[in-house]
Design an enzyme around this catalytic site. Structure first.
Site, PDB file in Angstrom:
ATOM      1  N   GLU A   1       0.805  -1.227   0.000  1.00  0.00           N
ATOM      2  CA  GLU A   1       0.000   0.000   0.000  1.00  0.00           C
ATOM      3  C   GLU A   1       0.838   1.278   0.000  1.00  0.00           C
ATOM      4  OE1 GLU A   1      -2.846  -0.035   3.167  1.00  0.00           O
ATOM      5  OE2 GLU A   1      -3.878  -1.808   2.411  1.00  0.00           O
TER       6      GLU A   1
ATOM      7  N   GLU B   1      -5.079  -8.754   1.105  1.00  0.00           N
ATOM      8  CA  GLU B   1      -5.686  -8.426   2.403  1.00  0.00           C
ATOM      9  C   GLU B   1      -7.168  -8.194   2.195  1.00  0.00           C
ATOM     10  OE1 GLU B   1      -4.106  -5.180   4.795  1.00  0.00           O
ATOM     11  OE2 GLU B   1      -2.053  -5.677   4.217  1.00  0.00           O
TER      12      GLU B   1
HETATM   13  C1  BGP Z   1      -3.990  -2.176   5.782  1.00  0.00           C
HETATM   14  C2  BGP Z   1      -2.566  -2.407   6.189  1.00  0.00           C
HETATM   15  C3  BGP Z   1      -2.400  -3.339   7.336  1.00  0.00           C
HETATM   16  C4  BGP Z   1      -3.510  -3.338   8.363  1.00  0.00           C
HETATM   17  C5  BGP Z   1      -4.897  -3.180   7.750  1.00  0.00           C
HETATM   18  C6  BGP Z   1      -6.016  -2.935   8.731  1.00  0.00           C
HETATM   19  O1  BGP Z   1      -4.094  -0.912   5.220  1.00  0.00           O
HETATM   20  O2  BGP Z   1      -1.791  -2.911   5.128  1.00  0.00           O
HETATM   21  O3  BGP Z   1      -1.122  -3.136   7.863  1.00  0.00           O
HETATM   22  O4  BGP Z   1      -3.222  -2.569   9.448  1.00  0.00           O
HETATM   23  O5  BGP Z   1      -4.918  -2.149   6.802  1.00  0.00           O
HETATM   24  O6  BGP Z   1      -6.149  -1.593   9.042  1.00  0.00           O
HETATM   25  P1  BGP Z   1      -6.137  -1.036  10.513  1.00  0.00           P
HETATM   26  O7  BGP Z   1      -5.088  -1.806  11.221  1.00  0.00           O
HETATM   27  O8  BGP Z   1      -5.810   0.407  10.402  1.00  0.00           O
HETATM   28  O9  BGP Z   1      -7.514  -1.266  11.046  1.00  0.00           O
END
Ligand code: BGP
Length: 458
Positions: A165, A363
């Site tokens: 990302e 993800e």
């Molecule tokens: C994505 C990232 C992850 C993870 C996920 C969940 O953007 O790649 O590292 O953190 O989001 O988001 P958050 O942890 O902010 O709820």
């Protein structure tokens, strides 16, 4: 039944800072998160920083067992630049080499294919001190770091990602004030974005020069943009939002060049980065073999209702407003809309506009606050998460049926882990983590995921 191919990848993703812990031992250098927490811990939910997290550094063997028990045939983790190269370049930390070798070997012994990512928001502090991604020299240091990883681990690792990302460190670090160095500086943001696209290409170049016999790609958070209506103003707003949010990295990574319309906007606002023709050639000659796509939420867009403040720094929202669609489904804990069809739209977009390049979901997940209220006999009954996965998989499957070249589905994440600003507020894992004693327990979704992976469907 929804059925995927036998060799479909089922697994999950994690990242070094969010899972390893051991932030200051065995020679690891500080990264921006360690530094930021040390200096401004109040910025993090409940003042919990990235010290111990889920202790993957110490407990990787136990965790890999749990990966097996939850049906993983593949797993993405990231290599911490500041652990491998405490000074950002130069001397290699042999303990880091040992650790990542052990993780890779343990995964392979368990028939879990490693996917390695090289940068997940975790700039070494010494590199940040010389300007981070604003500095062209740091791009070279990153490319050398990537080369060291390929040389040491490439014999066994056949799936690489250069970045996770990348738009996030641009937006959050240089426009919105959410990540260190929390600058609000559009010119710096464009420079950082351009240097990151270049860093991606240089890492790919290094990989190919070493005759890497695997595949190398990039993980992008592609949030499809949906206009509020079909009127020409909403359509234009949505087109521009897409340029910034998605195509800024997707086009150079897959096609080798930045969208002309994006360059025009950047020029109009006097934000062009410093660049050289030879660097642009590197970008055009070194595109990805495959793509990772993180998908959480759509981006709904409308034409702006007011004039932008001429005295405010430029933001992409100069051109659009966000739109809250009446009746949308939402995950209230994270405040993110749930729109499962988004994965199908991504699949079709990649098929039709990006040469049907190979890709996978890297993800997708649902963070929930206060999950302990779903505990029954010691196990979290997260049916909502199973539904979330199923509904996305149905749409993904439809995209594949219609010819999109998707090879896998990785969820976020394997174990409840530390998150950038929310610390442990929202839990995403297939496995729960009791922070008081680091006890791990497979959730209902973890059992379901095993079945999914074994049957290749549901
Ligand atoms: C994505 C990232 C992850 C993870 C996920 C969940 O953007 O790649 O590292 O953190 O989001 O988001 P958050 O942890 O902010 O709820």
């Amino acid at each position: 039944m929804i059925k995927f191919k036998d060799n479909f990848y089922f697994g999950s993703a994690s990242s070094a800072t969010q899972s390893e812990g051991a932030w200051n031992i065995d020679g690891k250098g500080q990264n921006i998160w360690d530094y930021w927490f040390e200096t401004e811990s109040f910025r993090f939910h409940n003042n919990i920083g990235p010290y111990e997290t889920s202790t993957f550094y110490k407990n990787y063997k136990e965790d890999i067992k749990l990966l097996k028990e939850t049906g993983h045939n593949s797993f993405r983790f990231s290599i911490s630049w500041s652990r491998l190269l405490p000074n950002g370049f130069g001397e290699i930390n042999s303990k880091a080499i040992d650790f990542y070798n052990n993780v890779i070997d343990e995964l392979l012994a368990n028939k879990i294919e490693p996917f390695i990512n090289l940068f997940h928001f975790d700039m070494p502090m010494c590199m940040q001190n010389i300007g981070g991604w604003e500095n062209r020299e740091v791009v070279n240091h990153y490319a050398s770091f990537a080369k060291i990883c390929f040389e040491h681990f490439g014999d066994r690792v056949k799936r690489w990602f250069t970045f996770n990302e990348p738009i996030v460190h641009v937006e959050c670090g240089y426009l919105l004030g959410y990540h260190y160095p929390y600058k609000v500086d559009p010119k710096a943001a464009v420079q950082v974005g351009y240097h990151t696209a270049l860093a991606n290409a240089l890492a790919i170049k290094n990989y190919r020069e070493l005759n890497g016999d695997g595949k190398i790609g990039i993980v992008l958070n592609l949030s499809p943009c949906y206009p509020r209506s079909e009127n020409k103003w909403d359509l234009k707003a949505s087109f521009i939002a897409d340029l910034f949010a998605n195509r800024s990295f997707l086009d150079p990574a897959v096609k080798g060049y930045f969208p002309t319309e994006l360059i025009e906007i950047i020029k109009e606002h006097d934000l062009m980065p410093e660049y050289t023709e030879s660097d642009l050639n590197i970008i055009s000659e070194n595109t990805v073999d495959y793509l990772g796509v993180n998908y959480y939420q759509p981006r709904r867009v409308a034409a702006r209702a007011s004039l932008p403040n001429p005295e405010a720094p430029f933001m992409p929202e100069y051109y659009y407003d966000y739109y809250i669609m009446p009746g949308r489904k939402i995950n209230p804990h994270r405040g993110w809309e749930i729109f499962e069809k988004g994965v199908y739209d991504i699949a079709i977009n990649i098929r039709d506009n990006y040469g049907n390049i190979e890709w996978l979901i890297t993800e997708n997940g649902m963070g929930v606050e206060g999950e302990e209220k779903f505990l029954v006999d010691g196990i979290i009954q997260d049916d909502y998460r199973i539904d979330f996965y199923k509904n996305h998989l149905k749409w993904l499957h439809k995209g594949i049926e219609e010819g999109s070249n998707c090879i896998g589905y990785h969820v976020w994440t394997f174990i409840d882990n530390w998150s950038w600003l929310n610390s442990y507020k929202n839990r995403y894992g297939l496995v729960s983590l009791d922070l008081s004693n680091q006890k791990r327990t497979i959730k209902k979704s973890g059992r379901w995921f095993k079945e999914l992976s074994e049957k290749k469907g549901f």
